[in-house]
Design an enzyme around this catalytic site. Structure first.
Site: not given
Length: 678
Positions: A568, A555
């Protein structure tokens, strides 16, 4: 309007091919003759419809038929230059075609057109080939069928064989068909029903004769230690051996594999006569064109240690290649096509089963099916007589036939990921599903792993049959389930080349609201999960010796300090560093490891749909339905990122154009300056 003769022909063909004891995939051909009006003269003209080159009787449609004028086809007898130049007649068939379109005529066209009967079947039934390959097949044909079926000595398919069969039909008005030595059967009839009945009569009569008169143990007594292992142990041994065997079979060019532990194979390999019979190879041209002239057979008992079996397979592979090269050198002449590769297409492991290989899964599976046909043929021939296939020289003339070479040259160029086997985690939806779809479209075999087995299977089914994709269940936090997914991939397609660590989830919370359980869950799925998948995949990747790719869907948050998602973002940073670490460690084995950093993939995303989207929208003070637009507006390109864009990056990273790229992270974020890599 479809001619009634054509409708009957297609229905007959489909019925015949529905029974594997009658003919095998893409094997044999059928025809019908009838009248239509010539649009130029307005006069009736006799036509023949015959299955075209490369077609399959089981799926035959009108588009798969070649349509020829019978008078012009038979007139070719006047210009036939003789058996030494009979290959020229295939091109001559083009001058006998009627109308536009239709399939290309096959080498067997003359067999159908020169016979007077209105309907002709040429088939490759196991029982028929058993008689055709028996050492005393001609005597057996007379004994079994009397004068109703006539023996035709082996002749390579072509115009002369058509002349031979036509002459036999004319000289034997009582005959319903022939046994073609070393090859199969041909039957005929005045109607479609009669031709079909005659074909089945020959086949069922041969089957019954073998059953009633054949030896009970045609393959001899059982060999100690060569019996089938228990199923669970058998499958585990197959998984242990498969990567090595695929690597050996891919010495000349990469191949996809298929595994079967059919009782037919296991019983054959447990018998005393299997080494002798396997060495003789197959006979029917349809068989050995797909299986090669003979298989590689492991000559160790099923209970031998895996390490010993692997070492022996490697030695046998070297011997097989040398033997195949010698076979080529003995038979090739100045006009022969170049050798196409010396690796085996069939590898037999006693107690375990059969590994078959091809340019794609269907080809590999069909090669295995054909070798099962060959075993059945051997069983029938040995039950009544002695198995005696056509000789080596004739096999070579078929395998390296100029017409066969021309057919191979007409095949389309392989797609970028042809022969590659990919496992994608979290692939039943969103980014993972888009990746699976793109890789399958590029020719890869795909395994879709997901927590939800039913969704995984549904997603796989959308990509095609099991020759293209399969779905498996896998919780990536569970080491046993991860290993089971890797094992399923190896058994389904023969090995593994490409792994995409895509499974993920997210809980959007500020630091003070993030619990230890939130932290552990996200790290278990993405950091630990990626580690477990990469570790389990590394073993077969290394054993194959074919290189490979591992992709991490990380990401932009792995490098960007966004608000309220510490767990995350931290686990994505962990994934990003795994890329660098594994690129260094696996590079010596030719395995490339790269990462992709998407941003804000909202549409189709399972993560966003599960609550992450609502939380992020709340963080930014916008409506959830506007989240995609919001993410787009904060990018340099002002474009929304979709799952397909991530899939495009995976395809490029794992394709042939970036063969020298490893340890790289590619942003797929439409341009987020704060996430530029440094």
């Amino acid at each position: 309007m479809t001619n009634p003769a054509v409708a009957a022909l297609i229905a007959r063909s489909n019925r015949l091919a529905a029974d594997p004891t009658v003919t095998n995939y893409a094997g044999g051909n059928t025809s019908a003759k009838g009248e239509e009006t010539d649009p130029v003269t307005g006069e009736p003209v006799e036509l023949m419809w015959v299955k075209g080159s490369g077609g399959d009787l089981g799926t035959l449609t009108e588009a798969g038929l070649a349509v020829l004028r019978v008078d012009r086809l038979r007139a070719l007898q006047q210009v036939y230059p003789g058996v030494d130049r009979e290959d020229e007649m295939v091109a001559a068939f083009d001058f006998t075609l009627f109308g536009k379109g239709g399939a290309a005529p096959s080498i067997d066209t003359a067999m159908h057109g020169l016979v007077d009967a209105a309907h002709v079947d040429h088939l490759h039934p196991d029982a028929g080939i058993a008689i055709a390959t028996a050492a005393d097949g001609e005597r057996l044909t007379r004994e079994i069928f009397g004068d109703e079926v006539v023996w035709v000595p082996w002749r390579r398919p072509g115009f002369q064989l058509g002349l031979d069969i036509a002459a036999i039909e004319a000289a034997n008005p009582q005959a319903i068909g022939t046994i073609l030595g070393g090859h199969g059967i041909t039957a005929w009839g005045d109607t479609s029903q009669e031709a079909e009945a005659n074909s089945l009569r020959i086949i069922r009569t041969a089957e019954a004769w073998i059953t009633e008169h054949g030896k009970a143990d045609p393959f001899g007594p059982a060999l100690d230690g060569y019996g089938a292992l228990p199923e669970e142990e058998r499958r585990a041994r197959a998984v242990a051996l498969a990567p090595t065997i695929r690597g050996l079979a891919s010495h000349d060019r990469p191949v996809v594999g298929h595994f079967t532990d059919s009782p037919v194979v296991l019983d054959f390999l447990a018998s005393a006569e299997h080494p002798r019979l396997a060495a003789l190879g197959t006979s029917c041209p349809d068989h050995f064109l797909r299986t090669k002239v003979k298989p590689l057979v492991l000559d160790l008992p099923a209970t031998a240690p895996v390490e010993e079996q692997i070492a022996r397979l490697q030695a046998l592979h070297e011997a097989y290649r040398a033997d195949y090269q010698a076979y080529y050198d003995r038979n090739a002449d100045a006009e022969s096509p170049a050798i196409r590769g010396a690796d085996p297409a069939i590898v037999l492991v006693p107690g375990v089963g059969m590994f078959s290989y091809g340019a794609n899964k269907q080809t590999a599976r069909v090669a295995g099916e054909f070798y099962i046909n060959a075993i059945t043929v051997m069983r029938g021939a040995e039950a009544l007589s002695t198995y005696a296939p056509i000789d080596e020289r004739e096999k070579f003339r078929i395998e390296y036939w100029a017409l066969e070479e021309a057919k191979l040259q007409r095949l389309p160029k392989p797609k970028s990921h042809a022969t590659r086997i990919a496992l994608i985690t979290g692939a039943a939806s969103g980014i993972g599903k888009a990746i699976a779809t793109r890789l399958a479209a590029e020719g890869a075999c795909v395994v879709i792993a997901d927590l939800d087995l039913e969704k995984a299977r549904t997603a796989a089914a959308e990509l095609g049959g099991t020759d293209v994709a399969v779905g498996v269940q896998a919780d990536v936090t569970d080491e046993a389930q991860v290993q089971a997914a890797i094992d399923a991939t190896v058994l389904a397609f023969g090995g593994i080349d490409l792994v995409v660590n895509n499974a993920g989830l997210s809980l959007s919370k500020p630091l003070l609201e993030t619990s230890a359980a939130d932290w552990d869950l996200q790290h278990d799925v993405m950091a630990k999960g990626s580690f477990l998948v990469s570790k389990a995949a590394a073993k077969p990747l290394i054993e194959q010796g074919l290189g490979g790719d591992v992709i991490y869907i990380s990401s932009k948050n792995s490098v960007f300090a966004g608000p309220n998602n510490i767990a995350y973002s931290a686990t994505k940073a962990d994934q990003a560093h795994q890329v660098r670490l594994l690129a260094v460690e696996l590079g010596e084995h030719g395995v490339k490891v790269n990462g992709i950093n998407p941003d804000g993939v909202v549409r189709g995303s399972g993560i966003f749909a599960s609550g992450w989207g609502a939380n992020r929208a709340k963080t930014y003070g916008i409506d959830e339905q506007d989240l995609g637009k919001f993410y787009a507006q904060r990018t340099i390109l002002k474009r929304e990122v979709l799952p397909e864009h991530v899939a495009n990056a995976v395809a490029v990273l794992t394709g042939p154009d970036l063969s020298h790229t490893t340890g790289l992270h590619i942003p797929v974020d439409a341009g987020v300056a704060a996430a530029f890599l440094r």
